[in-house]
Design a protein around this motif. Structure first.
Motif, PDB file in Angstrom:
ATOM      1  N   UNK A 171       0.854  -1.154   0.034  1.00  0.00           N
ATOM      2  CA  UNK A 171       0.153   0.017   0.043  1.00  0.00           C
ATOM      3  C   UNK A 171       0.808   1.180   0.016  1.00  0.00           C
ATOM      4  N   UNK A 172       1.885   1.321   0.642  1.00  0.00           N
ATOM      5  CA  UNK A 172       2.974   2.513   0.707  1.00  0.00           C
ATOM      6  C   UNK A 172       3.333   2.670  -0.640  1.00  0.00           C
ATOM      7  N   UNK A 173       3.798   1.472  -1.182  1.00  0.00           N
ATOM      8  CA  UNK A 173       4.332   1.733  -2.395  1.00  0.00           C
ATOM      9  C   UNK A 173       3.378   2.503  -3.542  1.00  0.00           C
ATOM     10  N   UNK A 174       2.080   1.966  -3.499  1.00  0.00           N
ATOM     11  CA  UNK A 174       0.981   2.493  -4.114  1.00  0.00           C
ATOM     12  C   UNK A 174       1.099   4.055  -4.180  1.00  0.00           C
ATOM     13  N   UNK A 175       1.082   4.554  -2.857  1.00  0.00           N
ATOM     14  CA  UNK A 175       0.896   6.127  -2.646  1.00  0.00           C
ATOM     15  C   UNK A 175       2.367   6.626  -3.031  1.00  0.00           C
ATOM     16  N   UNK A 176       3.419   6.125  -2.821  1.00  0.00           N
ATOM     17  CA  UNK A 176       4.708   6.585  -3.129  1.00  0.00           C
ATOM     18  C   UNK A 176       4.999   6.949  -4.737  1.00  0.00           C
ATOM     19  N   UNK A 177       4.242   6.079  -5.500  1.00  0.00           N
ATOM     20  CA  UNK A 177       4.542   6.058  -7.163  1.00  0.00           C
ATOM     21  C   UNK A 177       3.312   6.911  -7.496  1.00  0.00           C
ATOM     22  N   UNK A 178       2.513   7.394  -6.838  1.00  0.00           N
ATOM     23  CA  UNK A 178       1.238   7.983  -7.577  1.00  0.00           C
ATOM     24  C   UNK A 178       1.687   9.282  -8.350  1.00  0.00           C
ATOM     25  N   UNK A 179       2.565  10.197  -7.940  1.00  0.00           N
ATOM     26  CA  UNK A 179       2.970  11.039  -9.046  1.00  0.00           C
ATOM     27  C   UNK A 179       3.696  10.860 -10.258  1.00  0.00           C
ATOM     28  N   UNK A 180       3.931   9.560 -10.365  1.00  0.00           N
ATOM     29  CA  UNK A 180       4.614   9.189 -11.632  1.00  0.00           C
ATOM     30  C   UNK A 180       3.501   8.635 -12.757  1.00  0.00           C
ATOM     31  N   UNK A 181       2.737   7.909 -12.026  1.00  0.00           N
ATOM     32  CA  UNK A 181       1.720   7.117 -12.940  1.00  0.00           C
ATOM     33  C   UNK A 181       0.330   7.671 -13.030  1.00  0.00           C
ATOM     34  N   UNK A 182       0.006   8.747 -12.392  1.00  0.00           N
ATOM     35  CA  UNK A 182      -1.272   9.311 -12.302  1.00  0.00           C
ATOM     36  C   UNK A 182      -1.839   9.778 -13.572  1.00  0.00           C
ATOM     37  N   UNK A 183      -0.889  10.125 -14.410  1.00  0.00           N
ATOM     38  CA  UNK A 183      -1.397  10.589 -16.001  1.00  0.00           C
ATOM     39  C   UNK A 183      -1.659   9.354 -16.729  1.00  0.00           C
ATOM     40  N   UNK A 184      -0.765   8.555 -16.669  1.00  0.00           N
ATOM     41  CA  UNK A 184      -1.024   7.208 -17.277  1.00  0.00           C
ATOM     42  C   UNK A 184      -2.409   6.608 -16.811  1.00  0.00           C
ATOM     43  N   UNK A 185      -2.628   6.639 -15.706  1.00  0.00           N
ATOM     44  CA  UNK A 185      -3.879   5.729 -15.065  1.00  0.00           C
ATOM     45  C   UNK A 185      -5.144   6.746 -15.559  1.00  0.00           C
ATOM     46  N   UNK A 186      -5.012   8.084 -15.814  1.00  0.00           N
ATOM     47  CA  UNK A 186      -6.153   8.792 -16.137  1.00  0.00           C
ATOM     48  C   UNK A 186      -6.269   8.841 -17.568  1.00  0.00           C
ATOM     49  N   UNK A 187      -5.462   8.093 -18.360  1.00  0.00           N
ATOM     50  CA  UNK A 187      -5.506   8.135 -19.896  1.00  0.00           C
ATOM     51  C   UNK A 187      -6.740   7.272 -20.102  1.00  0.00           C
ATOM     52  N   UNK A 188      -7.460   7.639 -21.368  1.00  0.00           N
ATOM     53  CA  UNK A 188      -8.838   7.158 -21.643  1.00  0.00           C
ATOM     54  C   UNK A 188      -8.818   6.835 -23.182  1.00  0.00           C
ATOM     55  N   UNK A 189      -8.938   5.668 -23.698  1.00  0.00           N
ATOM     56  CA  UNK A 189      -9.045   5.428 -24.921  1.00  0.00           C
ATOM     57  C   UNK A 189     -10.392   4.925 -25.442  1.00  0.00           C
ATOM     58  N   UNK A 190     -11.040   5.491 -26.210  1.00  0.00           N
ATOM     59  CA  UNK A 190     -12.338   5.017 -26.759  1.00  0.00           C
ATOM     60  C   UNK A 190     -12.241   3.774 -27.317  1.00  0.00           C
ATOM     61  N   UNK A 191     -13.333   2.791 -27.043  1.00  0.00           N
ATOM     62  CA  UNK A 191     -13.311   1.380 -28.008  1.00  0.00           C
ATOM     63  C   UNK A 191     -13.842   1.493 -29.261  1.00  0.00           C
ATOM     64  N   UNK A 192     -13.364   0.631 -30.274  1.00  0.00           N
ATOM     65  CA  UNK A 192     -13.880   0.457 -31.457  1.00  0.00           C
ATOM     66  C   UNK A 192     -14.641  -0.759 -31.298  1.00  0.00           C
ATOM     67  N   UNK A 193     -15.674  -0.773 -32.460  1.00  0.00           N
ATOM     68  CA  UNK A 193     -16.646  -1.826 -32.288  1.00  0.00           C
ATOM     69  C   UNK A 193     -16.952  -2.366 -33.470  1.00  0.00           C
ATOM     70  N   UNK A 194     -17.042  -3.946 -33.827  1.00  0.00           N
ATOM     71  CA  UNK A 194     -17.260  -4.333 -34.932  1.00  0.00           C
ATOM     72  C   UNK A 194     -18.232  -5.490 -34.669  1.00  0.00           C
ATOM     73  N   UNK A 195     -19.479  -5.659 -35.296  1.00  0.00           N
ATOM     74  CA  UNK A 195     -20.615  -6.754 -35.093  1.00  0.00           C
ATOM     75  C   UNK A 195     -20.418  -7.597 -36.289  1.00  0.00           C
ATOM     76  N   UNK A 196     -20.794  -8.790 -36.069  1.00  0.00           N
ATOM     77  CA  UNK A 196     -20.881  -9.740 -37.185  1.00  0.00           C
ATOM     78  C   UNK A 196     -21.572 -11.139 -36.606  1.00  0.00           C
ATOM     79  N   UNK A 197     -21.981 -12.035 -37.501  1.00  0.00           N
ATOM     80  CA  UNK A 197     -22.743 -12.999 -37.312  1.00  0.00           C
ATOM     81  C   UNK A 197     -21.898 -14.127 -37.961  1.00  0.00           C
ATOM     82  N   UNK A 198     -22.398 -15.412 -37.590  1.00  0.00           N
ATOM     83  CA  UNK A 198     -21.505 -16.660 -37.980  1.00  0.00           C
ATOM     84  C   UNK A 198     -22.771 -17.788 -37.855  1.00  0.00           C
ATOM     85  N   UNK A 199     -22.546 -18.932 -38.634  1.00  0.00           N
ATOM     86  CA  UNK A 199     -23.222 -20.102 -38.445  1.00  0.00           C
ATOM     87  C   UNK A 199     -22.459 -21.313 -38.069  1.00  0.00           C
TER      88      UNK A 199
END
Length: 344
Positions: free
Chosen positions: A182-210
């Motif tokens: 837990x201590x290491x979690x808090x200690x590394x927050x300033x380094x990874x906070x930007x990476x953790x806040x990164x958001x990438x929208x999903x791409x979607x493809x629908x299909x069918x099969x038999x």
């Protein structure tokens, strides 16, 4: 030595101050390493972000995110811990192989897996878990209350009892899980906070099969980050279609994730189908419709094709019979002429 081994888990750990967060380590050892397959690997995640890795081919720990690249001294220290930790894990794998190879035979190739995590909750409380698997099957888990390892099945009972006697690591792991981790979690927050806040929208493809006479709809969602996502099929805009297949969220080489959700359907006149995706990168759930007419047409085409085939067969039979009949008549008509040409 045990304490040093446990300290491996400080490999570049980070957490966000608000909300609940998880730091997780995936340890894997294989009995028969090969090209591109190290004998041992340790991969570190925080809230699904893969940020650190160690493998036996290089015998070095490394950060996978540029935001941690300045921590060179710390990385050197973690490399030493990882090298010592690797030795201990090899002994543990040999221990499991001695007990389980009689029942868990895998063609001579065996894999030992361990998942270790600590969790920091929004209210400040902490928890964690640990699971150990052999050849893809869970064999034991860590009981934080009793501070012992417990078997995942009856066949692993004796082995787990021997494990608790042979490896006195349960108390050390509990202390690390609730404190240093837990201590290491808090200690590394300033380094990874930007990476953790990164958001990438999903791409979607629908299909069918038999397959085997069953029609299936597939919704492939890919390229999204962070990892958590909800994907489901909806019929007529309101009824969720439950999938019999367990959908897994899988990592992509670029750090994003993918998932495919498939459901079996029975075509109905006027029915509509749509894939619904809910992800933190989206302002509102994404709805991707599937043209139900494609399914109906599929089932309409089959009877038509079958009818045409039957018609062709019937036509062929009719033509053959007609030719046979005409041939027979021609033969009968030619006999008198033949007699006349060969008169008495």
């Amino acid at each position: 030595m045990n304490h040093i081994a446990v300290l491996l888990f400080s490999l570049g750990v980070c957490a966000v101050h608000c909300g609940s967060h998880t730091l997780e380590y995936h340890i894997a050892l294989v009995s028969s390493p090969g090209p591109g397959v190290p004998q041992s690997t340790i991969t570190a995640y925080i809230d699904g972000l893969k940020y650190g890795k160690y493998d036996s081919d290089t015998s070095r720990a490394r950060f996978l995110t540029p935001s941690l690249s300045s921590l060179t001294e710390h990385l050197d220290m973690q490399t030493k811990y990882a090298q010592r930790f690797e030795v201990i894990q090899k002994h543990k794998m040999e221990f499991l192989m001695g007990y389980l190879n009689k029942t868990y035979v895998n063609g001579g190739f065996n894999i030992y897996q361990r998942k270790f995590a600590c969790e920091l909750h929004e209210d400040g409380t902490v928890s964690g878990y640990e699971e150990i698997a052999y050849n893809g099957k869970e064999v034991m888990m860590f009981d934080k209350v009793r501070v012992v390892y417990v078997p995942a099945s009856q066949e692993a009972l004796t082995m787990t009892q021997q494990w608790n006697q042979h490896y006195n690591h349960a108390k050390i792991n509990k202390i690390y899980m609730e404190n240093e981790c837990i201590q290491h979690m808090k200690m590394y927050l300033p380094y990874l906070s930007t990476d953790l806040e990164r958001k990438v929208c999903p791409k979607v493809k629908v299909s069918s099969s038999e397959s085997d006479g069953e029609q299936k709809l597939h919704c492939r969602v890919y390229g999204f980050y962070p990892r958590d996502v909800e994907v489901k099929w909806i019929k007529n805009g309101r009824d969720e279609i439950h999938s019999e297949e367990a959908a897994q969220i899988l990592p992509n080489p670029d750090g994003t994730y993918q998932i495919r959700v498939s459901v079996g359907v029975t075509p109905e006149e006027g029915a509509t189908y749509s894939c619904h995706i809910d992800h933190s990168s989206l302002e509102k759930p994404l709805v991707v419709p599937f043209e139900a007419s494609d399914i109906r047409n599929y089932y309409i085409v089959i009877p038509i094709v079958a009818a045409l085939a039957l018609a062709l067969v019937a036509l062929g039979i009719f033509v053959c019979r007609k030719r046979t009949t005409e041939g027979s008549r021609s033969s009968q008509e030619s006999l008198p002429l033949a007699n006349e040409s060969h008169g008495p």
